[in-house]
Design a protein around this motif. Structure first.
Motif, short mmCIF file in Angstrom:
data_model
loop_
_atom_site.label_atom_id
_atom_site.label_comp_id
_atom_site.label_asym_id
_atom_site.label_seq_id
_atom_site.Cartn_x
_atom_site.Cartn_y
_atom_site.Cartn_z
N GLN A 18 37.95 23.45 118.74
CA GLN A 18 37.03 23.52 119.87
C GLN A 18 35.81 24.35 119.50
OE1 GLN A 18 39.39 25.05 123.09
NE2 GLN A 18 40.64 23.20 123.26
N CYS A 19 35.03 23.82 118.58
CA CYS A 19 33.81 24.51 118.14
C CYS A 19 32.75 23.46 117.86
CB CYS A 19 34.08 25.34 116.89
SG CYS A 19 34.56 24.37 115.45
N LEU B 72 23.64 30.47 116.44
CA LEU B 72 24.57 30.19 115.35
C LEU B 72 25.45 31.40 115.06
CD1 LEU B 72 25.32 28.04 113.16
CD2 LEU B 72 23.75 29.27 111.63
N ASP B 73 26.74 31.16 114.82
CA ASP B 73 27.68 32.24 114.49
C ASP B 73 27.96 32.32 113.00
OD1 ASP B 73 28.42 33.05 117.25
OD2 ASP B 73 29.18 31.00 117.37
N THR C 265 39.73 21.88 105.16
CA THR C 265 41.07 22.26 104.71
C THR C 265 41.69 23.34 105.60
OG1 THR C 265 40.18 23.97 103.24
CG2 THR C 265 40.50 21.77 102.30
N GLY C 266 40.86 23.96 106.42
CA GLY C 266 41.36 25.07 107.22
C GLY C 266 41.31 26.40 106.49
N GLU D 101 36.70 30.09 115.41
CA GLU D 101 37.25 30.41 116.72
C GLU D 101 36.79 29.37 117.74
OE1 GLU D 101 39.32 32.86 117.39
OE2 GLU D 101 39.31 33.63 115.32
N PRO D 102 37.51 29.19 118.82
CA PRO D 102 37.06 28.28 119.87
C PRO D 102 35.66 28.67 120.34
CG PRO D 102 39.33 28.90 120.25
CD PRO D 102 38.85 29.76 119.13
#
Length: 331
Positions: free
Chosen positions: A44-45, A181-182, A297-298, A303-304
């Motif tokens: 959820q990003c 932007l984060d 790939t994770g 974060e959401p």
């Protein structure tokens, strides 16, 4: 006036923004459609793709080369003999492009094993291509000798602050379009791009995630061990990331700006290239998809609600190559 900073600063990057204005293509940002690229790293990003492989000469490296050449011309420090670099890849192409557009001579040294296609691309940009030795290290030695004898400006794209400042202009443009932007994710070879991106990102309060190939992880190792270490060279898919060491400048930036380092494999990169093709019919070189591989790939999980931008740089591929097939490399 000549630049005298001992480390790259945001002021250097702001100078570069003004210096290369009108000489490079503004970056195009494309959102990743929700659910279009299934992955544990994309939840959820909001994910954005910075399509810098569409830059003149095919990569972000043009920003660095253009800033270096234009600044030396402005400061009257560009030798009559022009510039020289040992690189048949994106940095060499970028320097040849910047030299051609500013009526500057460019001598590019390459190993004898360099593919004919790359030689043709350099010569099409009026570069003086010189084959030297079989190994990259031999081409680099010949390039240094040429610079010493001719007076040409020796370009080291991984260590030059003007080059890194030019690369950092990409982050300025990204932030202009995505002010909230984060995180920015970027592939790492010897570290010039990382230096510029991390320096600008820190100014904006943006987190930088550095993505390396697991067999060529000079930054990752250096962050753990401290010094800039040299690593062995094996053939990998993302061949433009095959740097023997990460630069001291990049390590300093990574430490100062708390850059997060993650690793990916050949298979991860191939999967990222396939995802780009299936999602948007984008064809990039393996190095260009490396940063995205770190997300898919994770290895980095947002974060959401996190706003993430992934830099895609590098169109140095044969037009007839399958966009995602992994070739068999000798080990």
């Amino acid at each position: 006036m000549a630049r005298t900073h001992q480390a790259l600063s945001y002021n250097d990057i702001r100078d570069a923004v003004d210096c290369i204005a009108g000489a490079v293509r503004p970056v195009t940002l494309a959102p990743v459609d929700p659910g279009a690229i299934p992955s544990s790293g994309v939840g959820q990003c909001q994910v954005w793709l910075a399509l810098e492989f569409m830059q003149f000469s095919g990569s972000v490296k043009l920003r660095g080369a253009q800033n270096l050449v234009s600044t030396h011309r402005e400061d009257a420090t560009l030798p009559t003999a022009g510039l020289t670099i040992a690189c048949a890849g994106n940095a060499g192409l970028a320097c040849a492009w910047a030299a051609k557009t500013t009526a500057t001579r460019a001598a590019v040294f390459v190993p004898a094993t360099t593919p004919t296609r790359r030689i043709d691309e350099l010569q099409a940009l009026d570069a003086d291509v010189r084959r030297a030795g079989v190994l990259q290290s031999e081409a680099e030695a010949a390039c240094r000798d040429y610079a010493a004898s001719s007076g040409a400006l020796l370009v080291d794209a991984s260590q030059d602050r003007l080059f890194a400042a030019g690369l950092g202009t990409l982050m300025v443009e990204i932030h202009q379009q995505i002010p909230d932007l984060d995180t920015v994710m970027v592939a790492v070879g010897s570290g010039g791009l990382l230096t510029g991106i991390a320096t600008a990102a820190s100014h904006f309060g943006v987190r930088t995630v550095a993505v390396e190939h697991e067999d060529h992880c000079g930054l990752h190792v250096a962050l753990e061990l401290g010094p800039v270490v040299e690593i062995g060279i094996d053939l990998i898919a993302a061949d433009t990331l095959e740097a023997r060491r990460v630069s001291a400048m990049a390590l300093d930036a990574a430490q100062r700006f708390d850059v997060r380092s993650i690793l990916v494999s050949d298979n991860d990169i191939a999967a990222a290239r396939k995802a780009l093709w299936e999602h948007r019919r984008l064809m990039v070189e393996p190095a260009g998809a490396t940063a995205l591989a770190g997300l898919l790939t994770g290895a980095y999980t947002p974060e959401p609600g996190e706003n993430v931008c992934v830099v895609l740089s590098g169109a140095n591929i044969d037009q007839w190559s399958p966009p995602f097939r992994q070739p068999d490399y000798p080990r």
